[in-house]
Design a protein around this motif. Sequence first.
Motif, PDB file in Angstrom:
ATOM      1  N   LYS A  88       7.711  27.153   1.850  1.00 60.77           N
ATOM      2  CA  LYS A  88       8.119  28.312   1.050  1.00 60.77           C
ATOM      3  C   LYS A  88       8.638  29.445   1.914  1.00 60.77           C
ATOM      4  O   LYS A  88       9.365  30.312   1.427  1.00 60.77           O
ATOM      5  CB  LYS A  88       6.943  28.789   0.186  1.00 60.77           C
ATOM      6  N   ILE A 103      13.531  23.468  -6.318  1.00 57.95           N
ATOM      7  CA  ILE A 103      13.997  24.191  -5.142  1.00 57.95           C
ATOM      8  C   ILE A 103      13.228  23.744  -3.901  1.00 57.95           C
ATOM      9  O   ILE A 103      13.821  23.482  -2.843  1.00 57.95           O
ATOM     10  CB  ILE A 103      13.842  25.715  -5.336  1.00 57.95           C
ATOM     11  N   ILE A 104      11.905  23.655  -4.029  1.00 51.58           N
ATOM     12  CA  ILE A 104      11.095  23.220  -2.883  1.00 51.58           C
ATOM     13  C   ILE A 104      11.445  21.792  -2.487  1.00 51.58           C
ATOM     14  O   ILE A 104      11.528  21.457  -1.300  1.00 51.58           O
ATOM     15  CB  ILE A 104       9.596  23.332  -3.205  1.00 51.58           C
ATOM     16  N   TRP A 137      17.047  30.700   3.060  1.00 58.73           N
ATOM     17  CA  TRP A 137      18.110  29.900   2.465  1.00 58.73           C
ATOM     18  C   TRP A 137      18.853  30.688   1.391  1.00 58.73           C
ATOM     19  O   TRP A 137      20.090  30.575   1.268  1.00 58.73           O
ATOM     20  CB  TRP A 137      17.548  28.615   1.871  1.00 58.73           C
ATOM     21  N   LEU A 187      14.619  21.841  -0.506  1.00 60.64           N
ATOM     22  CA  LEU A 187      14.368  22.308   0.851  1.00 60.64           C
ATOM     23  C   LEU A 187      13.662  21.243   1.681  1.00 60.64           C
ATOM     24  O   LEU A 187      14.017  21.025   2.849  1.00 60.64           O
ATOM     25  CB  LEU A 187      13.527  23.591   0.811  1.00 60.64           C
ATOM     26  N   LYS A 193      12.441  29.555   1.937  1.00 58.36           N
ATOM     27  CA  LYS A 193      13.179  29.802   0.698  1.00 58.36           C
ATOM     28  C   LYS A 193      14.007  31.087   0.745  1.00 58.36           C
ATOM     29  O   LYS A 193      15.211  31.060   0.460  1.00 58.36           O
ATOM     30  CB  LYS A 193      12.217  29.804  -0.491  1.00 58.36           C
TER      31      LYS A 193
END
Length: 389
Positions: free
Chosen positions: A191, A266-267, A197, A270, A194
């Motif tokens: 995290k 999203i995680i 990015w 990534l 995040k």
Amino acid sequence: MISLPHIGFITPASKRFLSQNKRLMLPLFILTCLAIPQLREITMTALSDAFFQVSVFVAATLLIYYYAIEHLPQLELCYLSAKSPILEISFAAVLGALPGCGGAIIVVTQFTKGQASFGAIIAVLTATMGDAAFLLLATRPTEGLLIMGIGLVVGTFSGLLVNTIHKKNFLRPTAQEQKHQIKILSTNIIKISKPIWVVAIIPSLIIAFLIAFNVNFTQFGTSTLVTLFGALMALFIVSIWALSSRGESYQEVTSEDDACHPPSKIIKVLQDTHFVTAWVVASFMLFEILVNIAGLDLKTWFVHYAYLAPLIAVLIGFLPGCGPQIIVTTLYIQGIIPFSALAGNAISNDGDALFPAITMAPKAAVIATLYTSIPALIVGYGLYFFAEI
């Protein structure tokens, strides 16, 4: 769950984590190369190229992909098998042909629950290219789609053939083996990347597209700045990847991180981007050092021994996890190995799906790996003899 140690206070658990984490070897190796004047420039270039040529496009591709499949239903293969054995095998091959390892893991899980045939396992493992597909689609979309098509056709045919030869319940795991489940762990360190990015993705995409269209940044006086930014981003990504897992086992080094809880697209984007980036950086660094320091001309070697390329690629495909397969795809993108070797590896490799298969149905996993090597060699050498010589 892994958490960062407090600044100024490293607990015994943190020391043990840092000393046993094999993933940390990569960022430490990069920092060592940056500290050596003779290696600094090629290291910066390799890191920057990995970020702008791969990471940015992989992140964008993954984001589109995960949002697109969110609304696609995950059909039960036992229902399809009851309707038509051909339908079950075809759908298993489709799931395998999708980029990433998610589709293959779905089929493996259903097989261990007695809901899918062994032919479905062969179909999905033959069709899957794992996370290497994201790398290929992001950098060579035409070849990526072609590989997906080859995998789909060969996977469907192989699965149908296996189900014709073997009984429906062939190698299905016992009730005791079916108790194993794929673990889902929470993740915190990922995290941290995040917000980085969120800020960097748009300018990075713009720069990546300009590089793809051969724009020369030297004329604007920003070439050094662009290289520095790309290198720093790649080093940051690799460091986050290294700290996102205990990194103690082969599986934890060569496969995707465990799914986060609660689930987050999203995680997941990534996690997969960082994983692909780490292995691409390792490939780029290895290539640059072998060429510039050791003087090894890999391209010339494979030209002289081209007939070995498909075999070597198929054998690498035996290794579980997507990391070794990303190295093969990187070698193809750099023009070192031929398409026949890439195709052989894509069919032979089973990606991360082989890990749950080994855990929950080890005998089936071993036999499936041997079975998928047969069409891999046929396709690899078929392309070599009839399309490349």
